[in-house]
Write an enzyme that holds these catalytic residues in place. Sequence first.
Site, PDB file in Angstrom:
ATOM      1  N   ASP A  21       0.831  -1.201   0.000  1.00 14.89           N
ATOM      2  CA  ASP A  21       0.000   0.000   0.000  1.00 14.89           C
ATOM      3  C   ASP A  21       0.871   1.259   0.000  1.00 14.89           C
ATOM      4  O   ASP A  21       1.960   1.266   0.570  1.00 14.89           O
ATOM      5  CB  ASP A  21      -0.905  -0.008   1.233  1.00 14.89           C
ATOM      6  CG  ASP A  21      -2.015   1.016   1.150  1.00 14.89           C
ATOM      7  OD1 ASP A  21      -2.328   1.475   0.034  1.00 14.89           O
ATOM      8  OD2 ASP A  21      -2.567   1.374   2.206  1.00 14.89           O
ATOM      9  N   ASN A  23       1.445   3.339  -2.956  1.00 21.56           N
ATOM     10  CA  ASN A  23       2.030   3.762  -4.236  1.00 21.56           C
ATOM     11  C   ASN A  23       1.501   5.122  -4.696  1.00 21.56           C
ATOM     12  O   ASN A  23       2.269   5.992  -5.121  1.00 21.56           O
ATOM     13  CB  ASN A  23       1.749   2.721  -5.320  1.00 21.56           C
ATOM     14  CG  ASN A  23       2.534   1.448  -5.138  1.00 21.56           C
ATOM     15  OD1 ASN A  23       3.564   1.441  -4.479  1.00 21.56           O
ATOM     16  ND2 ASN A  23       2.055   0.358  -5.711  1.00 21.56           N
ATOM     17  N   ASN A  24       0.189   5.304  -4.623  1.00 22.71           N
ATOM     18  CA  ASN A  24      -0.404   6.567  -5.072  1.00 22.71           C
ATOM     19  C   ASN A  24       0.042   7.738  -4.208  1.00 22.71           C
ATOM     20  O   ASN A  24       0.352   8.822  -4.719  1.00 22.71           O
ATOM     21  CB  ASN A  24      -1.933   6.469  -5.072  1.00 22.71           C
ATOM     22  CG  ASN A  24      -2.480   5.856  -6.349  1.00 22.71           C
ATOM     23  OD1 ASN A  24      -2.036   6.182  -7.438  1.00 22.71           O
ATOM     24  ND2 ASN A  24      -3.439   4.956  -6.223  1.00 22.71           N
ATOM     25  N   ARG A  25       0.078   7.519  -2.889  1.00 26.88           N
ATOM     26  CA  ARG A  25       0.490   8.604  -1.992  1.00 26.88           C
ATOM     27  C   ARG A  25       1.966   8.944  -2.173  1.00 26.88           C
ATOM     28  O   ARG A  25       2.369  10.098  -2.057  1.00 26.88           O
ATOM     29  CB  ARG A  25       0.172   8.221  -0.542  1.00 26.88           C
ATOM     30  CG  ARG A  25      -1.314   8.348  -0.206  1.00 26.88           C
ATOM     31  CD  ARG A  25      -1.642   7.794   1.154  1.00 26.88           C
ATOM     32  NE  ARG A  25      -1.584   6.330   1.157  1.00 26.88           N
ATOM     33  CZ  ARG A  25      -1.415   5.608   2.251  1.00 26.88           C
ATOM     34  NH1 ARG A  25      -1.250   6.204   3.419  1.00 26.88           N
ATOM     35  NH2 ARG A  25      -1.401   4.294   2.181  1.00 26.88           N
ATOM     36  N   SER A  67     -10.025  -7.430  -5.775  1.00 28.81           N
ATOM     37  CA  SER A  67     -11.264  -7.462  -6.556  1.00 28.81           C
ATOM     38  C   SER A  67     -12.016  -6.140  -6.442  1.00 28.81           C
ATOM     39  O   SER A  67     -12.874  -5.834  -7.280  1.00 28.81           O
ATOM     40  CB  SER A  67     -12.145  -8.626  -6.087  1.00 28.81           C
ATOM     41  OG  SER A  67     -12.300  -8.622  -4.679  1.00 28.81           O
ATOM     42  N   GLU A  68     -11.680  -5.338  -5.425  1.00 23.70           N
ATOM     43  CA  GLU A  68     -12.308  -4.027  -5.261  1.00 23.70           C
ATOM     44  C   GLU A  68     -11.588  -2.934  -6.055  1.00 23.70           C
ATOM     45  O   GLU A  68     -12.135  -1.845  -6.256  1.00 23.70           O
ATOM     46  CB  GLU A  68     -12.343  -3.632  -3.776  1.00 23.70           C
ATOM     47  CG  GLU A  68     -13.309  -4.444  -2.918  1.00 23.70           C
ATOM     48  CD  GLU A  68     -12.762  -5.826  -2.553  1.00 23.70           C
ATOM     49  OE1 GLU A  68     -13.576  -6.746  -2.345  1.00 23.70           O
ATOM     50  OE2 GLU A  68     -11.524  -5.979  -2.488  1.00 23.70           O
ATOM     51  N   ASN A  69     -10.368  -3.207  -6.494  1.00 27.50           N
ATOM     52  CA  ASN A  69      -9.592  -2.181  -7.204  1.00 27.50           C
ATOM     53  C   ASN A  69     -10.158  -1.812  -8.567  1.00 27.50           C
ATOM     54  O   ASN A  69      -9.771  -0.785  -9.147  1.00 27.50           O
ATOM     55  CB  ASN A  69      -8.136  -2.621  -7.368  1.00 27.50           C
ATOM     56  CG  ASN A  69      -7.329  -2.526  -6.094  1.00 27.50           C
ATOM     57  OD1 ASN A  69      -6.332  -3.221  -5.938  1.00 27.50           O
ATOM     58  ND2 ASN A  69      -7.753  -1.681  -5.163  1.00 27.50           N
ATOM     59  N   ARG A  72     -11.466   1.754  -9.071  1.00 28.74           N
ATOM     60  CA  ARG A  72     -10.596   2.918  -9.232  1.00 28.74           C
ATOM     61  C   ARG A  72     -10.804   3.545 -10.614  1.00 28.74           C
ATOM     62  O   ARG A  72     -11.415   2.933 -11.488  1.00 28.74           O
ATOM     63  CB  ARG A  72      -9.136   2.508  -9.034  1.00 28.74           C
ATOM     64  CG  ARG A  72      -8.841   2.064  -7.616  1.00 28.74           C
ATOM     65  CD  ARG A  72      -7.360   1.925  -7.360  1.00 28.74           C
ATOM     66  NE  ARG A  72      -7.091   1.655  -5.959  1.00 28.74           N
ATOM     67  CZ  ARG A  72      -5.887   1.728  -5.398  1.00 28.74           C
ATOM     68  NH1 ARG A  72      -4.838   2.063  -6.143  1.00 28.74           N
ATOM     69  NH2 ARG A  72      -5.723   1.477  -4.113  1.00 28.74           N
ATOM     70  N   ILE A 196      -6.659  -5.194   6.903  1.00 30.08           N
ATOM     71  CA  ILE A 196      -6.187  -6.231   5.977  1.00 30.08           C
ATOM     72  C   ILE A 196      -6.947  -6.230   4.652  1.00 30.08           C
ATOM     73  O   ILE A 196      -6.595  -6.982   3.743  1.00 30.08           O
ATOM     74  CB  ILE A 196      -6.229  -7.632   6.615  1.00 30.08           C
ATOM     75  CG1 ILE A 196      -7.638  -7.986   7.088  1.00 30.08           C
ATOM     76  CG2 ILE A 196      -5.248  -7.722   7.769  1.00 30.08           C
ATOM     77  CD1 ILE A 196      -7.743  -9.417   7.588  1.00 30.08           C
ATOM     78  N   SER A 197      -7.967  -5.403   4.519  1.00 23.73           N
ATOM     79  CA  SER A 197      -8.586  -5.112   3.214  1.00 23.73           C
ATOM     80  C   SER A 197      -8.956  -6.347   2.400  1.00 23.73           C
ATOM     81  O   SER A 197      -8.625  -6.451   1.216  1.00 23.73           O
ATOM     82  CB  SER A 197      -7.660  -4.194   2.392  1.00 23.73           C
ATOM     83  OG  SER A 197      -7.464  -2.969   3.055  1.00 23.73           O
TER      84      SER A 197
END
Length: 251
Positions: A21, A23-25, A67-69, A72, A196-197
Amino acid sequence: MEKTKPAAPSSVPRHVAIIMDGNNRWAKKRLLPGVAGHKAGVDAVRAVIEVCAKSGVEVLTLFAFSSENWQRPAEEVGALMELFFSALRREAKRLDENNISLRIIGDRSRFHPELQAAMREAEAVTAGNNRFILQIAANYGGQWDIAQAAQRLAREVQAGHLRPEDITPGLLQTCLATGDLPLPDLCIRTGGEHRISNFLLWQLAYAELYFSDLYWPDFKHEAMRNALADFASRQRRFGKTSEQVEAGARA
């Protein structure tokens, strides 16, 4: 986080799972597009693989795409798919040269056929390697994994090959995407978040959790060694008391 000594071989986890977790930030902090963070994260993947393989870890599972990505922005998802495709083509040879076996878990049906083919090819190229297993979770969700395992067992019951009362936690576990591998001993999440998403929900039942404030592109050799050292300092009780664990260690 303070520096700590590398873990002793006897206390190295067999299976490490990582939620990559931040990468974007990382990219936003540098006024870069999000995809730049994902590209920079590839170097962290290489570093972590190197440390784990040299430390005696047997399996490393990386949460690459949940599976939620898919929710985006389409531009980001498209860039991620292109990065995944190019990384598979580029890194498969490197993994094979280092005797590392690649496995990919998750629901592949939503991926482009060319990407699915690249997955199969990379797995086939590295299938005979036995130094270390790198497992990539792509379009993976822990709830999906448990549901597909339950469906497999339901089909066995429906076919008359299995009685409902014969279904045990151990049997269900063998039907999970990771069913033939040891359960994770250590789960690491970078980026400062403490959750843990929907990652390996069943498998992480007794895993040690380690949270790092570092964004994934910055989580490299020293950070991974620190995580292993922290794991080595913990007492894993699995429901027992400290006294019971210590007595068992002395026996």
